[in-house]
Design a protein around this motif. Structure first.
Motif, PDB file in Angstrom:
ATOM      1  N   GLU A   1     -45.745 -24.566  20.393  1.00  0.00           N
ATOM      2  CA  GLU A   1     -46.121 -25.969  20.525  1.00  0.00           C
ATOM      3  C   GLU A   1     -47.500 -26.246  19.920  1.00  0.00           C
ATOM      4  O   GLU A   1     -47.680 -27.216  19.161  1.00  0.00           O
ATOM      5  CB  GLU A   1     -46.111 -26.387  22.005  1.00  0.00           C
TER       6      GLU A   1
ATOM      7  N   ALA B   1     -47.345 -25.868  16.146  1.00  0.00           N
ATOM      8  CA  ALA B   1     -46.692 -27.024  15.523  1.00  0.00           C
ATOM      9  C   ALA B   1     -47.669 -28.187  15.384  1.00  0.00           C
ATOM     10  O   ALA B   1     -47.750 -28.826  14.330  1.00  0.00           O
ATOM     11  CB  ALA B   1     -45.466 -27.442  16.328  1.00  0.00           C
TER      12      ALA B   1
ATOM     13  N   THR C   1     -41.735 -35.676  10.846  1.00  0.00           N
ATOM     14  CA  THR C   1     -41.330 -34.680  11.834  1.00  0.00           C
ATOM     15  C   THR C   1     -41.630 -33.287  11.297  1.00  0.00           C
ATOM     16  O   THR C   1     -41.464 -33.018  10.111  1.00  0.00           O
ATOM     17  CB  THR C   1     -39.813 -34.771  12.122  1.00  0.00           C
TER      18      THR C   1
ATOM     19  N   GLU D   1     -40.716 -29.306  12.619  1.00  0.00           N
ATOM     20  CA  GLU D   1     -40.137 -28.338  13.557  1.00  0.00           C
ATOM     21  C   GLU D   1     -40.699 -26.969  13.199  1.00  0.00           C
ATOM     22  O   GLU D   1     -40.657 -26.571  12.037  1.00  0.00           O
ATOM     23  CB  GLU D   1     -38.615 -28.284  13.426  1.00  0.00           C
TER      24      GLU D   1
ATOM     25  N   TRP E   1     -39.960 -23.192  14.131  1.00  0.00           N
ATOM     26  CA  TRP E   1     -39.012 -22.269  14.759  1.00  0.00           C
ATOM     27  C   TRP E   1     -39.631 -20.879  14.814  1.00  0.00           C
ATOM     28  O   TRP E   1     -39.972 -20.320  13.777  1.00  0.00           O
ATOM     29  CB  TRP E   1     -37.713 -22.230  13.962  1.00  0.00           C
TER      30      TRP E   1
ATOM     31  N   ALA F   1     -37.658 -23.612  19.143  1.00  0.00           N
ATOM     32  CA  ALA F   1     -38.554 -24.349  18.250  1.00  0.00           C
ATOM     33  C   ALA F   1     -39.375 -25.364  19.034  1.00  0.00           C
ATOM     34  O   ALA F   1     -39.001 -25.795  20.125  1.00  0.00           O
ATOM     35  CB  ALA F   1     -37.736 -25.077  17.182  1.00  0.00           C
TER      36      ALA F   1
ATOM     37  N   VAL G   1     -41.156 -29.218  18.313  1.00  0.00           N
ATOM     38  CA  VAL G   1     -41.003 -30.357  17.399  1.00  0.00           C
ATOM     39  C   VAL G   1     -42.130 -31.349  17.645  1.00  0.00           C
ATOM     40  O   VAL G   1     -42.402 -31.729  18.778  1.00  0.00           O
ATOM     41  CB  VAL G   1     -39.635 -31.054  17.614  1.00  0.00           C
TER      42      VAL G   1
ATOM     43  N   GLU H   1     -43.432 -35.162  16.298  1.00  0.00           N
ATOM     44  CA  GLU H   1     -43.056 -36.363  15.554  1.00  0.00           C
ATOM     45  C   GLU H   1     -44.260 -37.277  15.432  1.00  0.00           C
ATOM     46  O   GLU H   1     -45.025 -37.441  16.377  1.00  0.00           O
ATOM     47  CB  GLU H   1     -41.917 -37.089  16.261  1.00  0.00           C
TER      48      GLU H   1
END
Length: 114
Positions: free
Chosen positions: A76, A79, A99, A101, A103, A109, A111, A113
């Motif tokens: 997290e 990302a 977006t 993602e 993984w 994963a 994500v 946005e």
């Protein structure tokens, strides 16, 4: 118009706030799925895939120790870190990252946005 690109990178980390095996040093071959938005240009492209692949690859921490970048490099947090960094790099190109993602395995994963 939106375009999607999938890139990969290898990186190691340890999760210092995790009570379990992920607390120890380990690595992943990460997959990054980028969804970009921009105007369709006269040449019929949002952006040349060759150009945008190079730009996106430069934002990924390939073959790095993620704890050198983030104090708690969860999927997290990674990302969000990559999302913020990539948004800044795409702005001069007139592109928006919609977006991202990240993984860490085939079935897990995070994500983000925008």
């Amino acid at each position: 118009m939106r375009i999607k690109l999938i890139r990969s990178f290898s990186a190691a980390h340890r999760l210092p706030q995790y009570n379990g095996p992920c607390q120890d040093l380990h690595g992943h071959t990460w997959k990054a799925v980028f969804v970009l938005e921009g105007p369709l240009k006269k040449d019929g492209m949002v952006c040349d895939f060759k150009v945008v692949k190079k730009l996106l690859d430069s934002q990924l921490p390939d073959h790095q120790f993620l704890n050198d970048l983030l104090p708690n490099p969860t999927a997290e947090n990674l990302a969000q870190f990559i999302f913020d960094k990539t948004c800044a790099a795409l702005a001069p190109q007139g592109l928006t990252l919609k977006t991202l993602e990240i993984w860490e395995s085939d079935n897990a994963a995070a994500v983000v946005e925008g």
